[in-house]
Design a protein around this motif. Structure first.
Motif, PDB file in Angstrom:
ATOM      1  N   MET A 188       0.831  -1.209   0.000  1.00  0.00           N
ATOM      2  CA  MET A 188       0.000   0.000   0.000  1.00  0.00           C
ATOM      3  C   MET A 188       0.865   1.257   0.000  1.00  0.00           C
ATOM      4  O   MET A 188       0.595   2.207   0.739  1.00  0.00           O
ATOM      5  CB  MET A 188      -0.915   0.009   1.233  1.00  0.00           C
ATOM      6  N   THR A 244       2.633   4.538  -2.204  1.00  0.00           N
ATOM      7  CA  THR A 244       2.092   5.449  -3.220  1.00  0.00           C
ATOM      8  C   THR A 244       1.899   4.735  -4.552  1.00  0.00           C
ATOM      9  O   THR A 244       0.862   4.866  -5.214  1.00  0.00           O
ATOM     10  CB  THR A 244       3.048   6.637  -3.416  1.00  0.00           C
ATOM     11  N   ILE A 293      -1.050   2.175  -4.420  1.00  0.00           N
ATOM     12  CA  ILE A 293      -2.351   2.851  -4.382  1.00  0.00           C
ATOM     13  C   ILE A 293      -2.691   3.408  -5.767  1.00  0.00           C
ATOM     14  O   ILE A 293      -3.815   3.280  -6.247  1.00  0.00           O
ATOM     15  CB  ILE A 293      -2.338   3.977  -3.332  1.00  0.00           C
ATOM     16  N   THR A 309       1.277  -3.518   3.754  1.00  0.00           N
ATOM     17  CA  THR A 309       2.624  -2.995   3.992  1.00  0.00           C
ATOM     18  C   THR A 309       2.847  -1.833   3.037  1.00  0.00           C
ATOM     19  O   THR A 309       1.975  -1.495   2.240  1.00  0.00           O
ATOM     20  CB  THR A 309       3.665  -4.113   3.812  1.00  0.00           C
ATOM     21  N   GLY A 310       4.006  -1.214   3.130  1.00  0.00           N
ATOM     22  CA  GLY A 310       4.306  -0.104   2.217  1.00  0.00           C
ATOM     23  C   GLY A 310       4.794  -0.646   0.888  1.00  0.00           C
ATOM     24  O   GLY A 310       4.469  -1.763   0.490  1.00  0.00           O
ATOM     25  N   CYS A 311       5.569   0.147   0.197  1.00  0.00           N
ATOM     26  CA  CYS A 311       6.115  -0.252  -1.102  1.00  0.00           C
ATOM     27  C   CYS A 311       7.094  -1.408  -0.929  1.00  0.00           C
ATOM     28  O   CYS A 311       7.920  -1.404  -0.043  1.00  0.00           O
ATOM     29  CB  CYS A 311       6.816   0.960  -1.711  1.00  0.00           C
ATOM     30  N   GLY A 313       9.158  -2.285  -3.333  1.00  0.00           N
ATOM     31  CA  GLY A 313      10.277  -2.036  -4.251  1.00  0.00           C
ATOM     32  C   GLY A 313      10.033  -2.524  -5.666  1.00  0.00           C
ATOM     33  O   GLY A 313      10.937  -2.577  -6.479  1.00  0.00           O
ATOM     34  N   CYS A 368       7.752  -1.194  -7.919  1.00  0.00           N
ATOM     35  CA  CYS A 368       6.756  -0.199  -8.335  1.00  0.00           C
ATOM     36  C   CYS A 368       6.300  -0.368  -9.785  1.00  0.00           C
ATOM     37  O   CYS A 368       5.211   0.051 -10.144  1.00  0.00           O
ATOM     38  CB  CYS A 368       7.322   1.210  -8.182  1.00  0.00           C
ATOM     39  N   HIS A 373      -2.961   9.353  -8.293  1.00  0.00           N
ATOM     40  CA  HIS A 373      -4.095   8.597  -7.801  1.00  0.00           C
ATOM     41  C   HIS A 373      -5.376   9.033  -8.499  1.00  0.00           C
ATOM     42  O   HIS A 373      -5.506  10.170  -8.914  1.00  0.00           O
ATOM     43  CB  HIS A 373      -4.246   8.778  -6.288  1.00  0.00           C
ATOM     44  N   ASP A 376      -7.832   7.514  -2.369  1.00  0.00           N
ATOM     45  CA  ASP A 376      -6.483   6.985  -2.592  1.00  0.00           C
ATOM     46  C   ASP A 376      -5.428   7.924  -1.989  1.00  0.00           C
ATOM     47  O   ASP A 376      -4.438   7.469  -1.413  1.00  0.00           O
ATOM     48  CB  ASP A 376      -6.214   6.799  -4.085  1.00  0.00           C
ATOM     49  N   ASP A 430      -2.824   7.038   1.159  1.00  0.00           N
ATOM     50  CA  ASP A 430      -1.394   7.301   1.005  1.00  0.00           C
ATOM     51  C   ASP A 430      -0.861   8.125   2.182  1.00  0.00           C
ATOM     52  O   ASP A 430       0.168   7.803   2.789  1.00  0.00           O
ATOM     53  CB  ASP A 430      -1.183   8.052  -0.319  1.00  0.00           C
ATOM     54  N   GLN A 452      -0.924   6.192   5.396  1.00  0.00           N
ATOM     55  CA  GLN A 452       0.163   5.198   5.359  1.00  0.00           C
ATOM     56  C   GLN A 452       1.497   5.845   5.753  1.00  0.00           C
ATOM     57  O   GLN A 452       2.309   5.240   6.445  1.00  0.00           O
ATOM     58  CB  GLN A 452       0.235   4.594   3.952  1.00  0.00           C
ATOM     59  N   GLU A 466       3.939   4.671   8.806  1.00  0.00           N
ATOM     60  CA  GLU A 466       5.358   4.348   8.629  1.00  0.00           C
ATOM     61  C   GLU A 466       6.274   5.310   9.380  1.00  0.00           C
ATOM     62  O   GLU A 466       7.475   5.104   9.430  1.00  0.00           O
ATOM     63  CB  GLU A 466       5.718   4.333   7.128  1.00  0.00           C
ATOM     64  N   LYS A 521      14.368   3.879   3.097  1.00  0.00           N
ATOM     65  CA  LYS A 521      13.686   2.615   2.843  1.00  0.00           C
ATOM     66  C   LYS A 521      14.117   2.012   1.504  1.00  0.00           C
ATOM     67  O   LYS A 521      14.289   0.809   1.380  1.00  0.00           O
ATOM     68  CB  LYS A 521      12.170   2.848   2.853  1.00  0.00           C
ATOM     69  N   HIS A 522      14.285   2.858   0.504  1.00  0.00           N
ATOM     70  CA  HIS A 522      14.679   2.363  -0.814  1.00  0.00           C
ATOM     71  C   HIS A 522      15.924   3.107  -1.276  1.00  0.00           C
ATOM     72  O   HIS A 522      15.818   4.147  -1.919  1.00  0.00           O
ATOM     73  CB  HIS A 522      13.542   2.571  -1.827  1.00  0.00           C
ATOM     74  N   ARG A 526      16.682   5.436  -4.670  1.00  0.00           N
ATOM     75  CA  ARG A 526      15.475   5.991  -5.285  1.00  0.00           C
ATOM     76  C   ARG A 526      15.548   7.525  -5.261  1.00  0.00           C
ATOM     77  O   ARG A 526      16.035   8.115  -4.312  1.00  0.00           O
ATOM     78  CB  ARG A 526      14.242   5.503  -4.532  1.00  0.00           C
ATOM     79  N   PRO A 580      -0.886  -1.734   9.691  1.00  0.00           N
ATOM     80  CA  PRO A 580      -0.045  -2.070  10.846  1.00  0.00           C
ATOM     81  C   PRO A 580       0.684  -0.821  11.349  1.00  0.00           C
ATOM     82  O   PRO A 580       0.935   0.095  10.576  1.00  0.00           O
ATOM     83  CB  PRO A 580       0.938  -3.089  10.271  1.00  0.00           C
TER      84      PRO A 580
END
Lengths: 131, 178
Positions: free
Chosen positions: A36, A38, A41, A70-72, A74, A76, B2, B7, B11, B14, B18, B64-65, B68, B128
């Motif tokens: 879930m 960006t 969604i 959960t989030g992204c 990876g 996408c 979105h 939506d 986002d 969320q 997080e 997290k990524h 990116r 969560p």
């Protein structure tokens, strides 16, 4: 419909629980995780989430499956992504899981125990290819 | 980008989940002229520079990524609001939390469709992270409040599909009112 109270909700839950307990005593051992972020969604992950819940209920699996978010993850470029952790099956991340594909996932992966070959984007190989 | 307003809301909530928040509050206030949302959390918060950069689509913290180069959640929302006469306000304090309020003008021809509010509320309640989430909803003179802790106490694990189905029925009954 009149507004439901929390007590009514509890009563519904208890009735449902007894009904389910009669049908099946196994634990909830299947987990479905919907991405879930960006990206998810934007690709319709909410519709996928709703479709999974509906499809699981339709097939009477609602007492065996947890649906989490959960989030992204990876991936996408192939959203919506859905991870499925089920005993006896390799853990798989499926991509391009639109609401139409969600029903196929429940039927094939959870009911028939087969993988959806065209949607696998991560984590199957090491589990499947056992030396 | 979105498609529906719900939506954008999912986002934003969320993000709060997080951000390590233990409490998330969502207010939905609707009238004939528009629909406003306020998302507040007690998560890690942002300083002034981070707040400015959060609205820049070509900036992300990369934690997290790694590698990116884009962070599109808030910029998407800002763009959708700007092109349809809406407004947005971001307030945050490092270490204390963040509060984002935004309002769509539903009379504007470019305003995105609102979408399935009931499904949105179920989705965010089951995310969560936060132990408590409050959703306050008003529409004209009608209002109700959803409390995650109460619902979890009444239903049990909100990730169980049978409970998700009941939760949806409950929220729908609140939304439809008397």
């Amino acid at each position: 419909m009149a507004r439901m109270t929390l007590d009514e909700l509890r009563a519904f839950r208890d009735a449902k629980r007894q009904d389910l307990a009669r049908r099946d005593v196994e634990g909830k051992d299947i987990q479905i995780v919907v991405g879930m972020g960006t990206c998810g969604i934007a690709a319709g992950a909410k519709l996928t989430f709703d479709a999974l819940v509906e499809s699981i209920q339709k097939r009477g699996l609602e007492n065996k499956v947890l649906v989490r978010q959960t989030g992204c993850m990876g991936l996408c470029y192939v959203e919506p992504t859905v991870e499925v952790i089920a005993p006896g099956m390799p853990t798989v991340i499926y991509g391009k899981m639109t609401k139409d594909a969600a029903d196929e996932l429940v039927q094939k992966h959870l009911v028939e125990g087969k993988l959806l070959d065209n949607h696998i984007f991560d984590r199957p190989a090491a589990d499947i290819v056992k030396k | 980008m979105h498609y529906e307003i719900v939506d954008f809301v999912i986002d934003i909530v969320q993000n709060s989940c997080e951000a390590g928040a233990s409490l998330v509050e969502l207010r939905i206030d609707e009238d004939d002229e528009g629909i406003g949302f306020e998302v507040g959390d007690n998560g890690k918060g942002m300083d002034a520079l981070q707040q400015a950069r959060a609205l820049d689509p070509f900036v992300t913290d990369g934690i997290k990524h790694p590698g990116r180069k884009v962070g599109l959640g808030l910029p998407f929302l800002q763009q959708a609001l700007e092109q349809s006469g809406g407004r947005l306000k971001l307030e945050s304090e490092k270490g204390r939390g963040t509060r984002l309020s935004f309002r769509f003008d539903t009379r504007n021809v470019d305003c995105p469709p609102v979408g399935d509010l009931v499904g949105m509320m179920v989705t965010v309640l089951c995310m969560p992270g936060p132990g408590e989430m409050l959703i306050g909803r008003t529409r004209g003179g009608y209002s109700y409040l959803l409390r995650k802790s109460e619902l979890a106490e009444a239903l049990g694990n909100l990730e169980e599909v049978s409970n998700l189905v009941l939760l949806r029925e409950y929220v729908r009954s609140q939304e439809e009112g008397v």
